[in-house]
Design an enzyme around this catalytic site. Structure first.
Site, mmCIF file in Angstrom:
data_model
loop_
_atom_site.group_PDB
_atom_site.id
_atom_site.type_symbol
_atom_site.label_atom_id
_atom_site.label_comp_id
_atom_site.label_asym_id
_atom_site.label_seq_id
_atom_site.Cartn_x
_atom_site.Cartn_y
_atom_site.Cartn_z
ATOM 1 N N LYS A 1 0.835 -1.207 0.000
ATOM 2 C CA LYS A 1 0.000 0.000 0.000
ATOM 3 C C LYS A 1 0.868 1.255 0.000
ATOM 4 O O LYS A 1 0.635 2.190 -0.771
ATOM 5 C CB LYS A 1 -0.924 0.003 1.230
ATOM 6 C CG LYS A 1 -2.095 -0.959 1.095
ATOM 7 C CD LYS A 1 -2.816 -1.196 2.406
ATOM 8 C CE LYS A 1 -3.873 -2.286 2.195
ATOM 9 N NZ LYS A 1 -4.485 -2.767 3.442
ATOM 10 N N GLN B 1 -4.870 -1.326 9.594
ATOM 11 C CA GLN B 1 -4.773 -2.665 9.017
ATOM 12 C C GLN B 1 -5.403 -3.704 9.956
ATOM 13 O O GLN B 1 -5.070 -3.766 11.132
ATOM 14 C CB GLN B 1 -3.284 -3.006 8.769
ATOM 15 C CG GLN B 1 -3.058 -4.316 8.070
ATOM 16 C CD GLN B 1 -3.585 -4.348 6.632
ATOM 17 O OE1 GLN B 1 -3.428 -3.391 5.879
ATOM 18 N NE2 GLN B 1 -4.246 -5.430 6.263
ATOM 19 N N ASP C 1 -11.305 2.854 4.056
ATOM 20 C CA ASP C 1 -11.712 1.444 3.974
ATOM 21 C C ASP C 1 -13.237 1.319 3.916
ATOM 22 O O ASP C 1 -13.769 0.263 3.586
ATOM 23 C CB ASP C 1 -11.203 0.679 5.209
ATOM 24 C CG ASP C 1 -10.074 -0.283 4.874
ATOM 25 O OD1 ASP C 1 -9.891 -0.583 3.671
ATOM 26 O OD2 ASP C 1 -9.396 -0.729 5.814
#
Ligand code: NDP
Length: 296
Positions: A54, A98, A121
């Site tokens: 990422k 994460q 997200d």
């Protein structure tokens, strides 16, 4: 029929190029550089790989990447304090924590402490509600990637019968909402669904998000249907480690009109959509027009 292969790797490269173009424009015309903060707690090897990837792709499209690596025993208070700092940092437009988090941390609490406008997200309860009511939201990256590929292949999805296999909060449910938003007739199947083969055989679009290697055989697929395989399963075959999807690719490709491979299908789209979401969040934060074709 031999299915057209939907090349997620090439599509993701196209999305990243579009994002990079828009980022360059933002810098030149507005003096703004989008920034993505990624928070990793602990040293889970798979998570470390994702976070590295990422960060690399964020920099490649011209955005700022801020990585925060915290000890596995970081307290909830310390993690929430970091998120609060990032929420209030104008250089940070997107925040991603994460998952999974170590067991002592409450994932819901942590995710819901992110500013919904920076929740790239799309897991914050406000974004879930906005998506469910058809309002402007941050959309979870993997389902957004699937939607982009379906729109690219079909143009309009209106009136199509879609089956989503799997009802998780990160893939199945938001995927179904997005398909409904594009006027599909949507069925959500799960482990208790009666006669899954029959349900799948009726679908013009099949999205498989189960986590069971090659669970969907070709003879469940309606002739000419579009198959989006979200599953990523590591198996051993002929003494070698292999990645396979939730769909039996070889037999499904003989009946489908179009199909995503694993690897090289949905997988690469997820990070591309994370970058697209960060750009969208940055544009919204600065009251600028949103990038076209990169949102739901
Ligand atoms: P979850 O384990 O959270 O959900 C799996 C879903 O599949 C559940 O709703 C479950 O039903 C359903 N299911 C399980 N067994 C069956 C069955 N026999 N028949 C029908 N439905 C069944 O998984 P995720 O949604 O997180 O992920 C799904 C897959 O997608 C995984 O392989 C994962 O690795 C992959 N993935 C890929 C991403 C990418 O970037 N390409 C990103 C995210 C995930 P029930 O609710 O009844 O238990």
């Amino acid at each position: 029929m031999v299915a057209q292969v939907i090349d997620g790797k090439a599509f993701a490269a196209k999305v990243r190029a579009q994002v990079a173009d828009q980022v360059a424009k933002l810098k030149e015309e507005n003096g703004i550089t989008p920034g993505l903060a990624v928070v990793l707690v602990g040293e889970d090897p798979a998570s470390q790989v994702y976070v590295r990837s990422k960060g690399k792709q964020t920099v490649e499209v011209g955005m700022n990447s801020y990585e925060h690596k915290l000890d596995v025993d970081t307290s909830e208070d310390d993690l929430l304090a970091l998120i609060d700092k990032l929420n209030n940092d104008p250089a940070v437009h997107g925040i991603l924590v994460q998952l999974p988090l170590p067991k002592h941390l409450n994932e819901d609490l942590v995710i819901n402490s992110i500013d919904p406008a920076k929740d790239v997200d799309g897991f914050h309860i406000s974004n879930v509600g906005l998506l469910g009511t058809g309002q402007k939201s941050m959309v979870p990256c993997t389902p957004l990637g699937c939607l982009m590929m379906l729109r690219d292949h079909h143009g309009s999805l209106s009136g199509m019968d879609a089956v989503v296999i799997g009802r998780s909060n990160i893939v199945g449910k938001p995927m179904a909402q997005l398909l409904l938003g594009d006027s599909c007739t949507v069925t959500i199947a799960h482990s208790r669904t009666k006669d899954l083969p029959d349900v799948v055989r009726r679908a013009d679009i099949v999205v498989a998000a189960v986590g069971r290697p090659e669970m969907v055989p070709g003879d469940w697929i309606k002739e000419g249907a579009t198959v989006i395989d979200v599953g990523i399963n590591r198996i051993e075959r002929d003494g070698k480690n292999k990645l396979v999807g939730d769909v039996d690719y070889a037999s499904a490709a003989e009946r489908a009109g179009a199909i995503t491979p694993v690897p090289g299908g949905v997988g690469p789209m997820t990070i591309a959509c994370l970058l697209a979401n960060t750009l969208t969040a940055c544009c919204r934060a600065n009251s600028l027009p949103e990038p076209e074709g990169l949102t739901a």
